[in-house]
Design an enzyme around this catalytic site. Structure first.
Site, PDB file in Angstrom:
ATOM      1  N   GLU A 181       0.782  -1.199   0.100  1.00  0.00           N
ATOM      2  CA  GLU A 181       0.010  -0.331  -0.457  1.00  0.00           C
ATOM      3  C   GLU A 181       0.912   1.254  -0.152  1.00  0.00           C
ATOM      4  O   GLU A 181       0.574   2.759   0.468  1.00  0.00           O
ATOM      5  CB  GLU A 181      -1.020  -0.043   1.102  1.00  0.00           C
ATOM      6  N   ASN A 237      -0.744  -7.450  -3.566  1.00  0.00           N
ATOM      7  CA  ASN A 237      -1.781  -6.432  -4.897  1.00  0.00           C
ATOM      8  C   ASN A 237      -0.324  -5.294  -5.223  1.00  0.00           C
ATOM      9  O   ASN A 237       0.823  -5.180  -4.971  1.00  0.00           O
ATOM     10  CB  ASN A 237      -2.649  -5.129  -4.059  1.00  0.00           C
ATOM     11  N   ASP A 245      -7.351  -5.296  -5.025  1.00  0.00           N
ATOM     12  CA  ASP A 245      -6.463  -5.478  -3.845  1.00  0.00           C
ATOM     13  C   ASP A 245      -6.296  -7.142  -3.631  1.00  0.00           C
ATOM     14  O   ASP A 245      -5.978  -6.538  -2.548  1.00  0.00           O
ATOM     15  CB  ASP A 245      -6.581  -4.533  -2.331  1.00  0.00           C
TER      16      ASP A 245
END
Length: 626
Positions: free
Chosen positions: A226, A310, A352
């Site tokens: 992230e 991801n 994701d």
């Protein structure tokens, strides 16, 4: 009503009522505890008939039961199965708490306790303190090791400051710290043997996964997708901590360790430097694909299996292409790290849907033939069965609500997108299932060779999803999307499913109100253990799902239950409570629930959690009465 008001207008009858009331209150206070509070209704849905098992654990990866628990998964096949049967479906109702210990850390406790000989070991979330307990006299720790990770690591931990556990090998404990170090300790004394720094918190890189030791190598992956962190899996020499090999999840073949041994089953994974050419120019350098989940190992094939996270950013419009080698899973040679095959479960991932979940290594009858397979309950919501030698997808069936895709084409291995659910700039797409945590997040399943079933703690969450522009700044979130999650069809947010991987169907399932974020354990006594986010440790019948026993812990459970034989010869069950993680951010992070998009949208699905459990962090150990 006060005793004073009761005494006004006193009559003999009123006196009898008061005495009765006091007796009831006294009995209640003496005879109950938080664990005896009313448990939400436990309704089992029987879906199909339980039949004779058609699967067995991979022989070379299974373990002989010696009463210990030396790695979070129980064995290299990741079965989380205990062959101890002293605690069984007939007597588990008599389980009692025999030992507790407060860690002093009120954050998400996801680690599995370990038991080696007569000593138990636990590791906390940040600051990643390790405790050793003499099980013959567990009143206070035998020793304590405090690694003192850099405090700033807490600020770049995506989804709580969790740690998923340690592993043991050859007299040593191996674990990771949030600030990106891997440490080896002498298991007897707690003395540090070596410490190797792998991660860099300045770019948002942390380590939360439990390492695996295989063939003398300590295998470690990073977290931080992230934040635009570039993913990798590293192998350290177990004796010295020196780096043996490092395989990146993006970039040229030389970085990804793709060479002559690589034999991808599907044409879409065949080609040169796909880790570069399936990305916009230079985007692979901040492309995610972190290896923060579970690793399995087949000693006979000398192959490890693990998934990649991801791609970055979450906004798929900013990274046209298939974005290899993210959101899929690798088979690698444990000795060299060279890739053998890769399967791309979510090409150009839009939701994701990391693929870091556990791989359970089984041998299974397929079409009348015995096949060496791995079974993966994927974030995409499909139960994948693959040939673990080749990476061929043998089956992929939904085990939860799925409308983000239309299935998996077994001829090509490709996920079939649902065009109606593709995120678009400028508008919010409604009712996408599953949400970003997927059909199941990190929390591991358990497999029993007695029933042939896989016991899966998972989610029933959908979302509304929109896109925003993401800008990369090292060490800051790199997302470009906004989500609001909520309960899926039926109104419940969690599910516990017993799945027959050979017959490709559920046998029974239990609906849970809250998301399930704990791991599962199954034993030879035909008992399955798992925890709920409002603090119920449950024992259910492995064959039917019937609730056999429950215990209310002080905080919600997102940990991993284990089973072991104590020095007194008795079987024990151990687990850590302490709600947190991504799902428990409203409690562990004290997040304001009025903003429904915080915690990457999870807050909207768990606004009631602070009313149902406090923060905490406590070890519980259970046994049958003497």
């Amino acid at each position: 009503m006060s005793l004073k008001s009761l005494s006004q207008g006193w009559t003999p009858f009123a006196g009898l009522l008061l005495v009765a009331l006091l007796i009831v209150l006294l009995v209640h206070s003496l005879g109950t505890s938080p664990r005896e509070e009313a448990v939400p209704h436990h309704r089992v849905e029987t879906v199909s008939r339980l039949e004779a098992p058609l699967t067995v654990p991979a022989p070379a990866a299974a373990r002989q039961e010696d009463g210990q628990w030396t790695m979070p998964a129980g064995d290299y096949a990741s079965t989380r199965y205990s062959a101890l049967d002293q605690i069984n479906a007939g007597n588990v109702r008599n389980l009692r708490s025999v030992f507790t210990f407060d860690t002093g850390v009120d954050r998400g406790h996801e680690a599995a306790p370990l038991v080696i000989g007569s000593t138990m070991y636990i590791v906390t979330p940040f600051p990643n303190t390790v405790y050793a307990f003499d099980l013959a006299n567990p009143g206070r720790p035998k020793w304590v090791f405090r690694p003192q990770p850099v405090p700033a690591a807490q600020g770049v931990a995506c989804c709580d400051v969790v740690n998923r556990g340690m592993t043991f090998d050859n007299g040593r404990l191996f674990f990771n710290t949030l600030d990106g170090a891997t440490i080896a300790l002498d298991a007897e004394s707690g003395r540090q043997i070596w410490r190797t720094q792998l991660g860099n918190i300045m770019i948002g890189e942390t380590i939360t996964m439990a390492p695996l030791v295989a063939d003398g190598r300590v295998l470690v992956g990073n977290s931080g997708g992230e934040f635009g962190v570039r993913g990798w899996l590293a192998a350290l020499d177990a004796g010295s901590g020196a780096l043996v090999w490092k395989a990146w999840s993006t970039g040229p073949d030389s970085d990804v360790l793709i060479g002559p041994q690589f034999r991808a089953f599907y044409p879409t994974e065949q080609g040169r430097d796909l880790g570069v050419t399936t990305w916009p120019p230079e985007a692979w350098r901040i492309g995610g694909g972190t290896g923060w989940g579970w690793i399995s190992y087949d000693p006979a094939l000398q192959m490890i299996y693990y998934g990649t996270g991801n791609p970055g950013p979450w906004n798929p419009d900013q990274r046209p292409g298939e974005n290899k080698w993210t959101a899929g899973f690798f088979a690698r040679d444990v000795r060299t790290g060279q890739a053998r095959w890769f399967y791309h479960s979510s090409p150009h991932d839009m939701f994701d849907h990391d693929d870091v979940n556990e791989s359970i290594l089984l041998d299974m009858m397929v079409g009348g033939q015995r096949r060496e397979v791995l079974v993966r309950p994927g974030r995409t919501g499909y139960m994948y069965v693959l040939d673990r030698r080749t990476g061929q997808v043998l089956s992929a069936d939904p085990y939860t609500t799925v409308n983000s895709s239309l299935g998996v084409d077994l001829a090509t291995g490709r996920l079939v997108p649902n065009r109606e659910k593709v995120p678009q700039a400028g508008r919010v797409v409604r009712n996408i299932c599953p949400a970003p945590p997927g059909g199941k997040d990190w929390n591991p399943s358990a497999y029993s060779p007695r029933t042939g079933l896989l016991y899966v703690p998972h989610l029933n969450l959908c979302m509304d999803h929109g896109l925003t522009e993401a800008n990369y700044v090292a060490g800051t979130p790199y997302l470009g999307s906004e989500s609001r999650m909520y309960a899926g069809p039926g109104g419940h947010r969690g599910m516990f499913t017993a799945w027959d991987p050979a017959r490709r169907r559920p046998v029974w399932r239990v609906r849970e109100d809250l998301p399930l974020w704990s791991g599962a354990l199954v034993t030879a006594g035909d008992v399955v253990f798992y925890g709920t986010m409002d603090g119920w440790l449950k024992a259910v019948n492995a064959r039917t799902g019937e609730l056999l026993w429950r215990f209310r812990t002080q905080s919600g459970i997102i940990g991993q239950p284990v089973s072991y034989r104590g020095p007194d010869g008795r079987q024990y069950i151990a687990i850590l409570d302490g709600v947190g993680g991504w799902a428990g951010a409203t409690v562990a992070g004290a997040i304001d629930t009025r903003d429904r998009t915080t915690a990457l949208g999870f807050v909207n699905a768990t606004q009631d959690l602070p009313r149902r459990t406090p923060a905490g962090g406590r070890l519980y150990v259970f046994a049958l009465p003497n």
